[in-house]
Write an enzyme that holds these catalytic residues in place. Structure first.
Site, short mmCIF file in Angstrom:
data_model
loop_
_atom_site.label_atom_id
_atom_site.label_comp_id
_atom_site.label_asym_id
_atom_site.label_seq_id
_atom_site.Cartn_x
_atom_site.Cartn_y
_atom_site.Cartn_z
N THR A 20 0.83 -1.19 0.00
CA THR A 20 0.00 0.00 0.00
C THR A 20 0.87 1.25 0.00
OG1 THR A 20 -1.73 1.22 1.20
CG2 THR A 20 -0.12 0.03 2.53
N HIS A 21 0.31 2.35 -0.47
CA HIS A 21 0.98 3.64 -0.41
C HIS A 21 0.32 4.55 0.62
CE1 HIS A 21 3.57 2.95 -3.87
NE2 HIS A 21 2.53 2.54 -4.57
N SER A 65 10.79 11.13 -9.58
CA SER A 65 10.13 9.89 -9.97
C SER A 65 8.62 10.07 -10.02
CB SER A 65 10.48 8.78 -8.97
OG SER A 65 9.83 7.58 -9.30
N LYS A 96 14.46 4.61 -14.11
CA LYS A 96 15.92 4.58 -13.96
C LYS A 96 16.40 3.74 -12.79
CE LYS A 96 17.29 8.92 -16.20
NZ LYS A 96 18.08 10.17 -16.03
N PHE A 104 16.75 -4.17 -10.48
CA PHE A 104 16.02 -3.25 -11.36
C PHE A 104 15.90 -3.82 -12.77
CE2 PHE A 104 15.65 0.28 -14.31
CZ PHE A 104 14.59 0.99 -13.76
N MET A 151 13.23 -6.59 -12.79
CA MET A 151 11.89 -6.05 -12.56
C MET A 151 11.40 -5.24 -13.76
SD MET A 151 12.30 -4.93 -8.56
CE MET A 151 10.65 -4.27 -8.40
N ARG A 163 12.18 6.87 0.39
CA ARG A 163 13.17 7.35 -0.58
C ARG A 163 13.43 8.83 -0.35
NH1 ARG A 163 12.66 6.63 -7.20
NH2 ARG A 163 14.88 6.94 -7.67
N TYR A 216 15.51 3.43 0.45
CA TYR A 216 15.76 3.08 -0.95
C TYR A 216 17.25 3.18 -1.27
CZ TYR A 216 15.38 3.37 -6.07
OH TYR A 216 15.52 3.16 -7.42
N PHE A 238 7.24 2.91 -16.49
CA PHE A 238 6.98 2.79 -15.06
C PHE A 238 8.29 2.53 -14.32
CE2 PHE A 238 6.01 -0.02 -11.39
CZ PHE A 238 5.35 0.92 -10.62
#
Length: 212
Positions: A24-25, A55, A175, A146, A149, A47, A110, A172
């Site tokens: 969840t956010h 981002s 970087k 990364f 994913m 992050r 992060y 999405f």
């Protein structure tokens, strides 16, 4: 499982066998009381705000369900005001930070994950009471890299139509780096942001790195 883009999310979550993994956010004040009543374990990933802003800007441009972010200058101001989906960054990170001693919350960064993914994975394993073999650890590190994913359609959101996520605007998985904010912030914006950060984060004991 990311229940945000699944409907009806609550019904889907209720059919999942325990132990369930949900993402969840939500800021901490919007979490259901049952999470605390059931003593659920939480892994919170934060992050640094400058990279987060960049981002988030590209995510807003890509996500067609969100308002047009307009220019970078406009988004910069909107971010500082906290007038974005999922709320104010400062309230979000400090809210979970302050609760980490009262609840089972593992707070990780992060930037630390980018610096040493194995070290941070071991933290999560200990927190969850897991003791995986070296072979399993290597597989987890590979699939959570990364590169892997970005190529995984179950993660990169390529399964969604352009009417939802227009990845011709921005992918999405963009970087996955630390320090991209330097390519976007003007000197004047950096000064404004640092002053705002100092004011809002003073006394929190929470520190972020903008480089690795």
């Amino acid at each position: 499982m990311d229940i945000f883009y699944i409907s009806p999310a609550l019904e889907v979550a209720n059919t999942m066998p325990t132990p369930r993994v949900l993402k969840t956010h939500l800021p901490i004040q919007l979490m259901p009381p049952s999470f605390w009543e059931k003593d659920v374990k939480m892994v919170y990933i934060a992050r640094n705000p400058k990279d987060c802003m960049v981002s988030y800007y590209y995510f807003y441009k890509m996500d067609q369900t969100l308002p047009d972010p307009e220019t970078w200058d406009n988004f910069f101001s909107t971010f500082l005001k906290g007038s974005l989906a999922w709320g104010d960054w400062f309230d979000h990170v400090t809210g979970w930070w302050k609760a980490r001693d009262e609840h089972k919350i593992l707070y990780i960064f992060y930037e630390d994950m980018i610096e040493d993914s194995r070290r941070e994975l071991c933290k999560v394993m200990r927190f969850l009471g897991k003791d995986f073999s070296e072979d399993v650890v290597k597989k987890i590190l590979h699939h959570t890299s990364f590169k892997a994913m970005k190529a995984n359609p179950m993660i990169n959101f390529s399964v969604f139509s352009e009417s939802i996520f227009d990845q011709s605007v921005s992918s999405f998985m963009r970087k996955g780096t630390v320090g991209d904010w330097k390519n976007h912030f003007l000197v004047s914006q950096n000064i404004i942001f640092d002053n705002e950060y100092k004011k809002k984060m003073e006394g929190s004991g929470l520190e972020f790195r903008t480089e690795v």
